[in-house]
Write a protein that holds these residues in place. Structure first.
Motif, mmCIF file in Angstrom:
data_model
loop_
_atom_site.group_PDB
_atom_site.id
_atom_site.type_symbol
_atom_site.label_atom_id
_atom_site.label_comp_id
_atom_site.label_asym_id
_atom_site.label_seq_id
_atom_site.Cartn_x
_atom_site.Cartn_y
_atom_site.Cartn_z
ATOM 1 N N PHE A 334 0.831 -1.199 0.000
ATOM 2 C CA PHE A 334 0.000 0.000 0.000
ATOM 3 C C PHE A 334 0.873 1.259 0.000
ATOM 4 O O PHE A 334 0.631 2.205 -0.755
ATOM 5 C CB PHE A 334 -0.917 0.021 1.230
ATOM 6 N N GLN A 335 1.876 1.257 0.840
ATOM 7 C CA GLN A 335 2.767 2.415 0.923
ATOM 8 C C GLN A 335 3.497 2.653 -0.392
ATOM 9 O O GLN A 335 3.555 3.791 -0.888
ATOM 10 C CB GLN A 335 3.782 2.213 2.052
ATOM 11 N N GLN A 336 4.024 1.588 -0.982
ATOM 12 C CA GLN A 336 4.779 1.738 -2.221
ATOM 13 C C GLN A 336 3.874 2.073 -3.402
ATOM 14 O O GLN A 336 4.234 2.888 -4.266
ATOM 15 C CB GLN A 336 5.559 0.454 -2.531
ATOM 16 N N SER A 337 2.698 1.464 -3.464
ATOM 17 C CA SER A 337 1.809 1.726 -4.591
ATOM 18 C C SER A 337 1.274 3.149 -4.565
ATOM 19 O O SER A 337 1.087 3.771 -5.612
ATOM 20 C CB SER A 337 0.657 0.719 -4.610
ATOM 21 N N LYS A 338 1.054 3.679 -3.376
ATOM 22 C CA LYS A 338 0.581 5.061 -3.275
ATOM 23 C C LYS A 338 1.728 6.052 -3.471
ATOM 24 O O LYS A 338 1.574 7.066 -4.152
ATOM 25 C CB LYS A 338 -0.084 5.292 -1.925
ATOM 26 N N GLY A 339 2.876 5.758 -2.886
ATOM 27 C CA GLY A 339 3.988 6.692 -2.951
ATOM 28 C C GLY A 339 4.774 6.647 -4.244
ATOM 29 O O GLY A 339 5.356 7.656 -4.651
ATOM 30 N N GLN A 340 4.800 5.483 -4.913
ATOM 31 C CA GLN A 340 5.664 5.320 -6.078
ATOM 32 C C GLN A 340 4.907 5.284 -7.407
ATOM 33 O O GLN A 340 5.434 5.755 -8.415
ATOM 34 C CB GLN A 340 6.485 4.031 -5.935
ATOM 35 N N VAL A 341 3.696 4.717 -7.434
ATOM 36 C CA VAL A 341 2.997 4.575 -8.719
ATOM 37 C C VAL A 341 1.592 5.177 -8.709
ATOM 38 O O VAL A 341 0.809 4.929 -9.623
ATOM 39 C CB VAL A 341 2.941 3.089 -9.163
ATOM 40 N N GLY A 342 1.268 5.968 -7.684
ATOM 41 C CA GLY A 342 0.036 6.748 -7.705
ATOM 42 C C GLY A 342 -1.255 5.964 -7.604
ATOM 43 O O GLY A 342 -2.254 6.333 -8.227
ATOM 44 N N LEU A 343 -1.283 4.900 -6.811
ATOM 45 C CA LEU A 343 -2.507 4.116 -6.659
ATOM 46 C C LEU A 343 -3.694 4.991 -6.266
ATOM 47 O O LEU A 343 -4.811 4.801 -6.746
ATOM 48 C CB LEU A 343 -2.296 3.016 -5.615
ATOM 49 N N ASP A 344 -3.458 5.947 -5.368
ATOM 50 C CA ASP A 344 -4.549 6.785 -4.861
ATOM 51 C C ASP A 344 -4.524 8.196 -5.441
ATOM 52 O O ASP A 344 -5.114 9.109 -4.866
ATOM 53 C CB ASP A 344 -4.491 6.853 -3.331
ATOM 54 N N HIS A 345 -3.875 8.393 -6.584
ATOM 55 C CA HIS A 345 -3.803 9.727 -7.181
ATOM 56 C C HIS A 345 -4.955 10.020 -8.130
ATOM 57 O O HIS A 345 -5.123 11.154 -8.559
ATOM 58 C CB HIS A 345 -2.484 9.902 -7.948
ATOM 59 N N THR A 346 -5.720 9.017 -8.469
ATOM 60 C CA THR A 346 -6.768 9.206 -9.457
ATOM 61 C C THR A 346 -7.820 10.220 -8.991
ATOM 62 O O THR A 346 -8.165 10.268 -7.815
ATOM 63 C CB THR A 346 -7.461 7.873 -9.770
ATOM 64 N N GLN A 347 -8.314 11.011 -9.934
ATOM 65 C CA GLN A 347 -9.378 11.975 -9.648
ATOM 66 C C GLN A 347 -10.665 11.609 -10.388
ATOM 67 O O GLN A 347 -11.547 12.441 -10.558
ATOM 68 C CB GLN A 347 -8.912 13.380 -10.037
ATOM 69 N N VAL A 348 -10.767 10.363 -10.823
ATOM 70 C CA VAL A 348 -11.944 9.915 -11.564
ATOM 71 C C VAL A 348 -13.107 9.678 -10.613
ATOM 72 O O VAL A 348 -12.922 9.551 -9.402
ATOM 73 C CB VAL A 348 -11.646 8.630 -12.356
ATOM 74 N N ARG A 349 -14.298 9.590 -11.183
ATOM 75 C CA ARG A 349 -15.493 9.428 -10.361
ATOM 76 C C ARG A 349 -16.225 8.111 -10.599
ATOM 77 O O ARG A 349 -16.788 7.540 -9.678
ATOM 78 C CB ARG A 349 -16.463 10.586 -10.622
ATOM 79 N N ARG A 350 -16.229 7.626 -11.841
ATOM 80 C CA ARG A 350 -17.029 6.451 -12.155
ATOM 81 C C ARG A 350 -16.264 5.150 -11.899
ATOM 82 O O ARG A 350 -15.035 5.116 -11.911
ATOM 83 C CB ARG A 350 -17.514 6.523 -13.607
ATOM 84 N N TYR A 351 -17.052 4.101 -11.688
ATOM 85 C CA TYR A 351 -16.500 2.824 -11.257
ATOM 86 C C TYR A 351 -15.462 2.281 -12.229
ATOM 87 O O TYR A 351 -14.368 1.900 -11.826
ATOM 88 C CB TYR A 351 -17.642 1.811 -11.085
ATOM 89 N N ARG A 352 -15.792 2.246 -13.525
ATOM 90 C CA ARG A 352 -14.859 1.657 -14.490
ATOM 91 C C ARG A 352 -13.539 2.431 -14.504
ATOM 92 O O ARG A 352 -12.461 1.829 -14.547
ATOM 93 C CB ARG A 352 -15.472 1.645 -15.890
ATOM 94 N N SER A 353 -13.602 3.748 -14.476
ATOM 95 C CA SER A 353 -12.379 4.559 -14.530
ATOM 96 C C SER A 353 -11.517 4.303 -13.306
ATOM 97 O O SER A 353 -10.288 4.174 -13.414
ATOM 98 C CB SER A 353 -12.739 6.041 -14.644
#
Length: 458
Positions: A334-353
């Motif tokens: 979780f730490q690496q995916s968020k800090g290194q590859v932007g797992l939680d950087h998305t600003q999308v709203r819909r489920y598929r996106s």
């Protein structure tokens, strides 16, 4: 050692071409899921952006990084382009397993959140997330990490959508939830993930998870039916079936005699072995036990794990304690995916996106995790003290390459040659290697002293 010698030594354990080879291996594996060349090109650019040094991995930033004039191409990739995200997810899983498979591997189940403003994002609502450490407006998803002695990476996910949306069809449609969506608890989502993983024939022996999953009898029964061992956390009030009847876990802990506790490590942490006192309590089933972990420095701090060991496999405290310690792998992912590859950087709203972004982020993390695993196979054993009185060595060595270090170094290696002359690119690579070696030697020195401190406290 001269600067030239240091550069040569560092270069010998950092292959600038390895990331590109592993990146190409993954993109080749998922290429067939994209029907159009333009979509495949956009997905490759998206992945390269996730692996880059740009601080925010949104469609705006990723589109600019890929050389597009606007973010439209990346937004279309997530929202409207025709491609099979399930097939990409499965390809990422196969890619991870191909490199990290081991018969003693553990599937670790856990959830993580992303704080959000407003009410439009799919699944958003006020709920608890460990990311914030409180109840807040956020989205939460259940993930699975595949953890083996060779490395670990995220391989599957399901978005958690609260029950309140069951009675809001217009809201569900606006959020892009599938027509057949039905509310599912986090343990039910975890069971879906485990079912997919086991159906794919993934090599593993254990499942681990926190209290959310350990309390669910249906999930436990599902794993037992499929002969999967598990070490699942439970609460102090978990009622353990014993020969004398069901009893709370904390009550049983009080009955353990002092000589029954065993002090042992459940794995290596960044500051040395993670040492606890451990005890096992028999249950009414010969294949189930209650495992109890006690803090060495604060004996009042206890953690409880309900465990199942299938027939034909040894039921021992050292094995179960080791599996309990593997749970840290998902937190690191979780730490690496968020800090290194932007797992939680998305600003999308819909489920598929949301789902497409998360799967592509898992793909980017998988590339880094595989490169780390390949590099570590040739890394020498760490220099650590054997006793609390050992004198410092002349050479502490280097820590093994990590996901952040790989991303930092190999991003430079793959990008710098495109913007400067070959001579300047070589100088920049040598400069980055020197800094990398300094960081890793400094961290190895800190590791040595942390280990010695732990030995003194044991």
């Amino acid at each position: 050692m001269t600067n030239h010698d240091q550069e040569t030594a560092a270069a010998a354990i950092v292959d600038p071409e390895l990331l590109e080879r592993k990146f190409t291996e993954l993109t080749s594996a998922i290429a067939g899921t994209f029907g159009r060349v333009e979509t495949r090109k956009a997905a490759t650019g998206y992945l390269r952006g996730l692996l880059s040094e740009i601080p925010r991995k949104t469609c705006w930033d990723l589109g600019k990084h890929a050389g597009y004039e606007t973010p439209d191409v990346m937004q279309r990739l997530l929202a409207r382009a025709v491609w099979d995200e399930d097939a990409v997810r499965d390809a990422v899983r196969r890619y991870v397993i191909d490199h990290l498979a081991d018969p003693d591997a553990v599937l670790v189940l856990d959830e993580t959140g992303q704080e959000k403003k407003g009410t439009a994002t799919c699944g958003v609502g006020r709920q608890y997330t460990g990311t914030a450490g409180k109840v807040t407006n956020c989205i939460v998803a259940v993930y699975a990490t595949y953890a083996s002695p060779h490395g670990h990476a995220l391989i599957d996910t399901e978005l958690y959508v609260q029950r309140t949306y069951a009675g809001q069809p217009a809201t569900r449609e606006a959020m892009g939830l599938p027509d057949d969506w039905a509310f599912a608890t986090k343990p039910q989502l975890a069971q879906r993930i485990a079912a997919r993983v086991l159906a794919a024939g993934v090599q593993l022996s254990w499942v681990a998870g926190d209290e959310v999953y350990g309390r669910d009898p249906k999930l436990r029964a599902f794993l037992e039916q499929r002969q999967a061992g598990y070490v699942l956390a439970v609460g102090v009030d978990f009622r353990v079936p014993t020969a004398a009847g069901p009893h709370r876990a904390d009550y049983l802990a009080k009955l353990i005699p002092a000589q029954a506790w065993e002090r042992r490590s459940c794995g290596a942490g960044s500051k040395g072995p993670r040492v606890y006192d451990w005890a096992m309590v028999a249950t009414s089933s010969p294949r189930h036990v209650l495992l109890i972990r006690r803090s060495v420095s604060k004996p009042s701090e206890l953690a409880f794990f309900y465990c199942h060991v299938p027939e034909g496999r040894p039921l021992t405290l050292p094995i179960l304690a080791k599996i309990a310690g593997v749970r840290w792998a998902v937190e690191e992912d979780f730490q690496q995916s968020k800090g290194q590859v932007g797992l939680d950087h998305t600003q999308v709203r819909r489920y598929r996106s949301w789902r497409r972004h998360v799967i592509l982020a898992m793909a980017a993390l998988a590339v880094l995790a595989v490169v780390v695993a390949v590099e570590r196979r040739s890394h020498p054993a760490p220099v650590v003290p054997r006793t609390s009185t050992d004198a410092p060595p002349d050479d502490y060595g280097l820590i093994a390459l990590t996901v952040p270090e790989i991303r930092r170094l190999l991003t430079v290696f793959t990008q710098v040659s495109t913007v400067v002359t070959p001579r300047m690119a070589a100088l920049r690579r040598e400069f980055e290697l020197r800094w990398s070696e300094w960081r890793r030697r400094h961290q190895a020195r800190a590791r040595w002293y942390h280990h010695r401190k732990r030995l003194a406290a044991a």
